[in-house]
Write a protein that holds these residues in place. Structure first.
Motif, PDB file in Angstrom:
ATOM      1  N   GLU A   1       0.826  -1.195   0.000  1.00  0.00           N
ATOM      2  CA  GLU A   1       0.000   0.000   0.000  1.00  0.00           C
ATOM      3  C   GLU A   1       0.864   1.250   0.000  1.00  0.00           C
ATOM      4  N   ASP A   2       0.405   2.196  -0.778  1.00  0.00           N
ATOM      5  CA  ASP A   2       1.174   3.422  -0.937  1.00  0.00           C
ATOM      6  C   ASP A   2       1.049   4.311   0.304  1.00  0.00           C
ATOM      7  N   ILE A   3       2.157   4.939   0.683  1.00  0.00           N
ATOM      8  CA  ILE A   3       2.131   5.990   1.705  1.00  0.00           C
ATOM      9  C   ILE A   3       2.657   7.267   1.055  1.00  0.00           C
ATOM     10  N   ASN A   4       2.358   8.362   1.639  1.00  0.00           N
ATOM     11  CA  ASN A   4       2.741   9.655   1.049  1.00  0.00           C
ATOM     12  C   ASN A   4       4.189   9.961   1.396  1.00  0.00           C
ATOM     13  N   ASP A   5       5.071   9.288   0.675  1.00  0.00           N
ATOM     14  CA  ASP A   5       6.492   9.468   0.944  1.00  0.00           C
ATOM     15  C   ASP A   5       7.202  10.203  -0.173  1.00  0.00           C
ATOM     16  N   ASN A   6       6.452  10.694  -1.150  1.00  0.00           N
ATOM     17  CA  ASN A   6       7.057  11.458  -2.246  1.00  0.00           C
ATOM     18  C   ASN A   6       6.299  12.768  -2.411  1.00  0.00           C
ATOM     19  N   PRO A   7       6.985  13.885  -2.289  1.00  0.00           N
ATOM     20  CA  PRO A   7       6.324  15.188  -2.479  1.00  0.00           C
ATOM     21  C   PRO A   7       6.162  15.495  -3.961  1.00  0.00           C
ATOM     22  N   PRO A   8       5.286  16.422  -4.300  1.00  0.00           N
ATOM     23  CA  PRO A   8       5.232  16.906  -5.688  1.00  0.00           C
ATOM     24  C   PRO A   8       6.558  17.568  -6.057  1.00  0.00           C
ATOM     25  N   VAL A   9       6.937  17.434  -7.314  1.00  0.00           N
ATOM     26  CA  VAL A   9       8.205  17.997  -7.770  1.00  0.00           C
ATOM     27  C   VAL A   9       7.969  18.701  -9.102  1.00  0.00           C
ATOM     28  N   PHE A  10       8.354  19.970  -9.153  1.00  0.00           N
ATOM     29  CA  PHE A  10       8.368  20.696 -10.424  1.00  0.00           C
ATOM     30  C   PHE A  10       9.676  20.421 -11.141  1.00  0.00           C
ATOM     31  N   ARG A  11       9.601  20.268 -12.438  1.00  0.00           N
ATOM     32  CA  ARG A  11      10.804  19.987 -13.193  1.00  0.00           C
ATOM     33  C   ARG A  11      11.758  21.169 -13.168  1.00  0.00           C
ATOM     34  N   GLY A  12      11.227  22.335 -13.314  1.00  0.00           N
ATOM     35  CA  GLY A  12      12.062  23.543 -13.257  1.00  0.00           C
ATOM     36  C   GLY A  12      11.587  24.464 -12.135  1.00  0.00           C
TER      37      GLY A  12
END
Length: 811
Positions: free
Chosen positions: A124-135
């Motif tokens: 099950e997925d947990i929120n361990d990755n934040p949103p990331v903008f490429r630039g």
């Protein structure tokens, strides 16, 4: 479990039981658990042994083990308590990428007997990755004459999580000119647009600096920011316009390189250089798309430049930008959605995961021999696989789970018929044309001791000459065993019997390994004509199996016994017979008869009589019957004949070498009327009183009665001994005396040997009656023929009762 912004565990944790579950799906035979990603080492997943119905005490003896096609070190089982726990870090994004479903498939294997269970552990997925903008900074150029509600695409953020954890919301720093417009569908990612809400005036505000914030839907929320640098341009006020905002294209995964995918068309209302459009991929197009496709800047044609693979990527979302050559340049965007269609280009794969070999030939039906798994990377019908076996084999496939089979025994095995099977497992998919793959399982059949040693025939007849050397080899028995190794190792032994008062083992022996039969002592045909016994052959299997063969050893006679004259003494000695003959007798008068026997049999016991020539070559008035032993006159006697005639008779057998005995007959010639008295004087001696002829007849009658009484007594004793020996099993029968009866055509020899004839202990003793009829020699004289004719009435044997003694009464 709760995670921090950086993705680690917080101090607060929900009860682990709220995140884990285990349940058997009805009819599927598969166990399901779930575990959150990034769980610590040792995190409880489930009581796998208990849920599978296995006892903790049998986990180690039954070789309980867990195998996984993916990362086999992620999960482990404690064999002491049967608990499935997290062994190493589980990263759902690394394991399954952006896939909505992510699980680890485990095979639980136990032996004795072999069983395979299937366990599905959902990550099950947990929120361990934040949103990331490429630039971190995006530059946007907007002409000052753009109309209100114009929209400008900007790059959004990407989140590696799934579900609510990847559901992004965007906020823009407060301003009066711009707002955010988010567009999306179930097939497309969200398109982030900047909407113009107030007319621009480059002279008033030539540039805007805004902060774009992206926040995901996880708990706790994670976010990222990017700076928007908006420059207000003057001049070119008409952007290129695409025919439609979204283009859909379908390509087979087997489409060849260089194929044209689509040609885009964008028009610009401006004229001249401001109306010339240049096409390119958007800035956020992934490197994977740039490796597969290229776009012609002038024509807008998109071409395929690399092979497609449905199993690798099923959908390509390409953003295309059209920019005019005005100053400042104006642009517009569209999307091209390329769906890859599956083609049956992947054959099935067959894997043999467990083997239980070799298999015993007495194994019960449904014994599991191997566990087989099949797979196909294609989808739909192209990925549906069916399995089959080669024909005419005693095995079958049983489906245990989706794409899992057990190879089991379906009919009886016989190693002696076929000891090894090459089982071909063929997997075929449902595509058109269908693809297939095969794997071979070599099934060896282990031997079981189910075949006894077998002799070529149930009985053998062996002929051995008597007087053999001790320890001589007389025969070799051989038994074959269809089994293998120890089960086919044959040893031989005698089946012990009694031969008379002696054990069979004192006569013969058999070599345990070679089966050679040896005679331990010299055999005597006169004592033992037939030695019948059994040899046992047994294998070395457990339990041992065996069979017997009967040997009939006939002891062949050799000429080792010389003739013996009855009533005259031992063989080889000179024996004297006195006879009185009147000078008045004529030719053919029988003087006496010699009787001889030979302990041998057949030709070795066939006797003949010869009269040795008289001394000085004088003509002898007597002759002897060649086969009768009768001494008779050849002519009438006269005064010239000597009063005492000494006759030497040679008795010979027909063996090789010839053995002989001799007898001396003293014939006294007396005048007529004196023969009886002379005979009596010869009987009584010169010093005894004279006896009359009447007294001689009385003596003869007394002698006959005595002999008859002795005969009756002997008969009674014989019958008693015969009855006693018949009731004794396994003891050889005593022999009978030998009877030889003579005639003009030969010597009749009846023999029942003095020793044991048969050692089997069964059946009545056999008798031996042989007749020899030698032809008369062409040179035989007339007087010899007359002798045979005259003696014809006196050449029979009277056989009395079972003793069959021969008596001959001569007048």
């Amino acid at each position: 479990m709760l995670f921090t912004r950086e993705g680690g565990l917080t101090a607060r944790s929900l009860p682990l039981s709220l995140l884990l579950f285990a349940a058997w799906q009805a009819g599927s035979g598969q166990l399901h658990y779930s575990v959150p990603e990034e769980a610590k080492h040792g995190t409880f997943v489930g009581r796998i042994a208990q849920d599978l119905g296995l006892e903790l005490a049998e986990l180690v003896p039954r070789l309980f083990r867990v195998a996984s096609k993916e990362r086999g070190d992620l999960l482990e089982v404690n064999l002491q308590n049967g608990i499935l726990f997290v062994n190493s870090r589980i990263d759902r994004e690394e394991l399954c990428g952006r896939s909505a479903e992510c699980s680890i498939h485990l095979e639980v294997i136990v032996d004795r007997p072999l069983q395979v269970f299937h366990v599905e552990v959902k990550v099950e997925d947990i929120n361990d990755n934040p949103p990331v903008f490429r630039g971190r900074e995006q530059r946007i150029f907007i002409p000052e004459n753009r109309q209100l509600d114009s929209r400008f695409p900007i790059e959004g953020a990407a989140d590696s999580d799934i579900g609510a954890n990847a559901l992004l919301t965007y906020t823009l720093s407060p301003n009066d000119y711009f707002s955010l417009d988010v567009q999306g569908s179930d097939e497309l990612s969200k398109s982030l647009l900047l909407r113009l809400r107030k007319s621009l005036d480059r002279e008033e505000t030539p540039e805007f600096r805004l902060l774009l914030r992206a926040t995901d839907g996880g708990k706790p929320e994670l976010e990222d920011t990017a700076h928007l640098l908006i420059s207000v341009l003057d001049v070119n006020d008409n952007p290129p316009m695409f025919d439609q905002a979204l283009y859909r294209v379908h390509l087979l995964e087997t489409t060849v390189n260089g194929t044209s995918v689509i040609t885009l068309n964008a028009s610009d209302a401006d004229g001249g250089v401001n109306g010339e459009v240049v096409f390119s991929f958007g800035n956020d197009v992934s490197p994977n798309i740039q490796e597969k496709f290229k776009i012609d800047p002038s024509s807008g044609e998109i071409r395929l430049i690399d092979n497609l693979d449905y199993e690798e990527t099923k959908l390509y979302e390409i953003q295309v930008k059209a920019v005019d050559k005005g100053s400042p340049a104006m642009s517009n965007h569209c999307k091209v959605l390329v769906k890859v269609l599956d083609v049956n280009d992947n054959g099935p794969e067959v894997a043999i995961t467990s083997l239980s070999l070799p298999i015993r030939e007495d194994a019960p039906f449904s014994t599991v021999i191997a566990v087989i798994s099949v797979s196909d990377l294609d989808s739909g019908v192209n990925g549906e696989v069916t399995c089959s076996l080669s024909h005419h084999i005693p095995f079958k496939l049983m489906s245990t789970f989706k794409n899992y089979y057990s190879l089991v025994l379906d009919s009886a095995l016989d190693r002696e018929t076929l000891s090894n099977y090459e089982v071909v497992v063929t997997a075929r998919d449902g595509g058109s044309p269908s693809l297939s793959a095969s794997a071979t399982v070599s099934v060896e059949v282990a031997d079981v001791n189910d075949n006894a040693p077998v002799f070529a025939q149930p009985e053998y007849t062996v002929f051995v000459k008597e007087n053999n050397p001790p320890g001589s080899h007389i025969f070799t028995v051989c038994a074959r065993d269809a089994d293998a190794q120890e089960n086919a190792l044959v040893s031989y032994s005698l089946v012990e019997w009694r031969v008379g008062e002696r054990a069979l083992s004192s006569y013969v022996s058999v070599h345990a390994e070679s089966g050679k039969v040896f005679a331990l002592q010299p055999l005597d045909h006169e004592e033992l004509e037939l030695l019948q016994f059994q040899v046992s052959a047994r294998d070395s299997g457990v339990p041992s199996l065996g069979s017997n063969v009967t040997l009939q050893v006939f002891v062949l006679d050799e000429n080792d016994n010389a003739p013996v004259l009855l009533g005259l003494g031992a063989s080889g000695t000179s024996n004297m017979v006195n006879e009185l003959v009147s000078r008045s007798v004529g030719a053919g008068h029988v003087v006496t008869k010699l009787r001889a026997v030979d302990a041998d049999s057949g030709y070795n016991a066939w006797l003949s009589y010869e009269l040795q020539p008289a001394e000085g070559g004088a003509r002898n008035p007597f002759r002897v019957g060649l086969y009768t032993g009768e001494i008779s006159t050849t002519r009438a006697l006269d005064e010239s004949d000597a009063s005492r005639q000494l006759l030497l008779v040679l008795v010979k057998d027909h063996g090789e070498p010839v053995l002989t005995a001799t007898a001396t007959v003293l014939v006294s010639l007396v005048e007529s009327g004196q023969a009886p008295q002379a005979s009596l004087r010869a009987l009584a001696g010169d010093s005894g009183p004279e006896v009359t002829l009447i007294d001689i007849n009385i003596y003869l009658i007394i002698a006959i009665c005595a002999v008859s009484s002795l005969l009756v007594l002997t008969l009674l004793l014989y019958m008693a001994l015969r009855c006693s020996t018949v009731t004794t099993k396994g003891v050889g029968r005593p022999g009978k005396p030998t009877l030889v009866c003579s005639s003009e055509v030969g010597s009749w020899s009846y023999s029942q040997q003095r020793g044991q004839r048969v050692c089997s202990g069964e059946g009545a003793p056999k008798t031996d009656l042989m007749a020899f009829s030698p032809g008369l020699s062409p040179g035989l004289g007339t007087s010899e023929g007359n002798e045979h004719a005259e003696a014809n009435s006196d050449r029979s044997c009277n056989v009395s009762l079972n003793l069959r003694f021969g008596f001959r009464f001569l007048s």
